[in-house]
Design a protein around this motif. Structure first.
Motif, PDB file in Angstrom:
ATOM      1  N   ARG A  21       0.831  -1.210   0.000  1.00 38.36           N
ATOM      2  CA  ARG A  21       0.000   0.000   0.000  1.00 38.36           C
ATOM      3  C   ARG A  21       0.861   1.254   0.000  1.00 38.36           C
ATOM      4  NH1 ARG A  21      -4.924   2.276   1.026  1.00 38.36           N
ATOM      5  NH2 ARG A  21      -5.970   0.278   0.923  1.00 38.36           N
ATOM      6  N   GLU A  22       1.916   1.254   0.835  1.00 40.69           N
ATOM      7  CA  GLU A  22       2.779   2.451   0.918  1.00 40.69           C
ATOM      8  C   GLU A  22       3.506   2.708  -0.406  1.00 40.69           C
ATOM      9  OE1 GLU A  22       3.745   2.185   5.720  1.00 40.69           O
ATOM     10  OE2 GLU A  22       5.033   1.168   4.281  1.00 40.69           O
TER      11      GLU A  22
ATOM     12  N   GLU B 189       0.960   4.392  -2.598  1.00 45.14           N
ATOM     13  CA  GLU B 189       0.715   5.773  -2.167  1.00 45.14           C
ATOM     14  C   GLU B 189       1.913   6.675  -2.479  1.00 45.14           C
ATOM     15  OE1 GLU B 189      -2.585   4.915   1.336  1.00 45.14           O
ATOM     16  OE2 GLU B 189      -0.511   5.281   1.919  1.00 45.14           O
TER      17      GLU B 189
ATOM     18  N   CYS C 125       1.699   7.781  -5.982  1.00 42.80           N
ATOM     19  CA  CYS C 125       0.695   8.854  -6.107  1.00 42.80           C
ATOM     20  C   CYS C 125       1.275  10.183  -5.625  1.00 42.80           C
ATOM     21  CB  CYS C 125      -0.541   8.526  -5.271  1.00 42.80           C
ATOM     22  SG  CYS C 125      -1.495   7.154  -5.916  1.00 42.80           S
ATOM     23  N   GLY C 126       2.076  10.124  -4.557  1.00 40.18           N
ATOM     24  CA  GLY C 126       2.710  11.328  -4.025  1.00 40.18           C
ATOM     25  C   GLY C 126       3.661  11.937  -5.042  1.00 40.18           C
TER      26      GLY C 126
ATOM     27  N   SER D  88      -3.936  13.628  -0.731  1.00 42.48           N
ATOM     28  CA  SER D  88      -3.972  12.364   0.012  1.00 42.48           C
ATOM     29  C   SER D  88      -5.288  11.608  -0.185  1.00 42.48           C
ATOM     30  CB  SER D  88      -3.679  12.598   1.490  1.00 42.48           C
ATOM     31  OG  SER D  88      -4.587  13.520   2.004  1.00 42.48           O
TER      32      SER D  88
ATOM     33  N   ALA E 153      -5.059   9.998  -3.546  1.00 44.20           N
ATOM     34  CA  ALA E 153      -4.066   8.922  -3.455  1.00 44.20           C
ATOM     35  C   ALA E 153      -4.691   7.685  -2.812  1.00 44.20           C
ATOM     36  CB  ALA E 153      -2.858   9.396  -2.652  1.00 44.20           C
ATOM     37  N   ARG E 154      -5.460   7.903  -1.749  1.00 44.18           N
ATOM     38  CA  ARG E 154      -6.085   6.760  -1.062  1.00 44.18           C
ATOM     39  C   ARG E 154      -7.084   6.069  -1.978  1.00 44.18           C
ATOM     40  NH1 ARG E 154      -8.941   8.939   2.938  1.00 44.18           N
ATOM     41  NH2 ARG E 154      -7.171  10.247   3.477  1.00 44.18           N
TER      42      ARG E 154
ATOM     43  N   THR F  44      -5.277   4.194  -4.677  1.00 42.85           N
ATOM     44  CA  THR F  44      -4.607   3.019  -4.107  1.00 42.85           C
ATOM     45  C   THR F  44      -5.627   1.911  -3.838  1.00 42.85           C
ATOM     46  OG1 THR F  44      -2.884   4.410  -3.166  1.00 42.85           O
ATOM     47  CG2 THR F  44      -3.149   2.224  -2.202  1.00 42.85           C
ATOM     48  N   ASP F  45      -6.774   2.270  -3.267  1.00 43.86           N
ATOM     49  CA  ASP F  45      -7.813   1.267  -3.004  1.00 43.86           C
ATOM     50  C   ASP F  45      -8.234   0.573  -4.297  1.00 43.86           C
ATOM     51  OD1 ASP F  45      -7.853   1.842  -0.331  1.00 43.86           O
ATOM     52  OD2 ASP F  45      -9.601   3.167  -0.407  1.00 43.86           O
TER      53      ASP F  45
END
Ligand SMILES: Nc1ncnc2c1ncn2[C@@H]1O[C@H](COP(=O)(O)OP(=O)(O)O)[C@@H](O)[C@H]1O
Ligand SMILES: [Mg+2]
Length: 246
Positions: free
Chosen positions: A94-95, A98, A101-102, A108, A111-112, A115-116
């Motif tokens: 996951r990190e 993310e 995305c960053g 954020s 990004a979440r 990511t989901d």
């Protein structure tokens, strides 16, 4: 519409002509394979198209943007899953997503959400909390491709996406790549003949830095007057069957 056009694209390293006068056109939405033995110039081509290295001469345009004069525009519309899988080993799945995305500047919340969705699309939920370094080669590759697709590139480069994987992991990745087919332009490099034959709309065979033939697997067989794709490949590469230090 044309997604990628190369014009005399060349890269020379001191004495090595890694890529020589490459001229080809890739259509929007195509899954295009660059096929060749180790050292043929595939990675060098991908690096030039994704603005990681500059051509020694020639140019390429991606959705009309030149890699020589507009590399920043090119970088906005592409992403790469490199040959040496680039996942951060101490971050979780996951990190890693993310983080990507960053890098692309999403806030954020976005990004979440992205990511989901990517964890779902790539069936990564079981391992989303695992650190990347403990994953098998197949899962690391899957994560690497997920990290490249999460930024919604118009053009995706997959450099040897199944290098060194066992046959089951390879087939899993083929299914993932097939699912993306037609939605975006994908340029995949491989030295596995069956991979190019199974996945690609069209195949460009490279040998010693040069394009030796281009077409569908069927067209290449006809061109080489060969009964199967392997014989066609060997004939088109000039009968050279030895693989350099694999
Ligand atoms: N950074 C570099 N410096 C010198 N030679 C290089 C470099 N990168 C690639 N080459 C050479 O360029 C040729 C093409 O390499 P590469 O593009 O990695 O081929 P492939 O991806 O098809 O295996 C090879 O002969 C390789 O040794
Ligand atoms: Mg390579």
């Amino acid at each position: 519409m044309t997604a990628i056009e190369t014009k005399g694209l060349s890269k020379t390293y001191k004495a090595t002509r890694a890529v020589e006068d490459l001229n080809l056109t890739i259509e929007n939405g195509e899954l295009f394979a660059l096929l060749g033995v180790n050292g043929a110039g595939k990675t060098t081509t991908i690096k030039m198209l994704s603005c990681i290295i500059k051509p020694s001469s020639g140019d390429a345009t991606l959705m009309g943007n030149s890699v020589v004069t507009s590399p920043l525009k090119v970088k906005e519309i592409i992403n790469v899953s490199p040959q040496e899988t680039a996942v951060a080993p101490n971050l979780s799945v996951r990190e890693n997503l993310e983080l990507m995305c960053g890098i692309y500047g999403y806030d954020s919340k976005t990004a979440r959400e992205k990511t989901d969705k990517t964890i779902k699309d790539f069936s990564l939920s079981e391992i989303e909390k695992s650190r990347a370094r403990i994953l098998s080669g197949g899962w690391q590759r899957r994560l690497s491709i997920a990290m490249a697709i999460i930024t919604e590139p118009e053009i995706l480069f997959l450099d040897e996406p199944t290098l060194g994987l066992d046959v089951l992991a390879r087939r899993e990745l083929w299914r993932i790549i097939e699912k993306m087919k037609g939605k975006i332009t994908i340029v995949l490099t491989t030295h596995y003949l069956e991979e190019a034959e199974a996945l690609a709309d069209r195949i460009a065979i490279m040998s010693r830095g040069k394009l030796v033939a281009i077409g569908t697997a069927g067209e290449l067989k006809t061109l080489a007057n060969a009964g199967n794709f392997e014989d066609a490949f060997v004939a088109l590469c000039g009968g050279e069957k030895t693989y350099e230090n694999e």
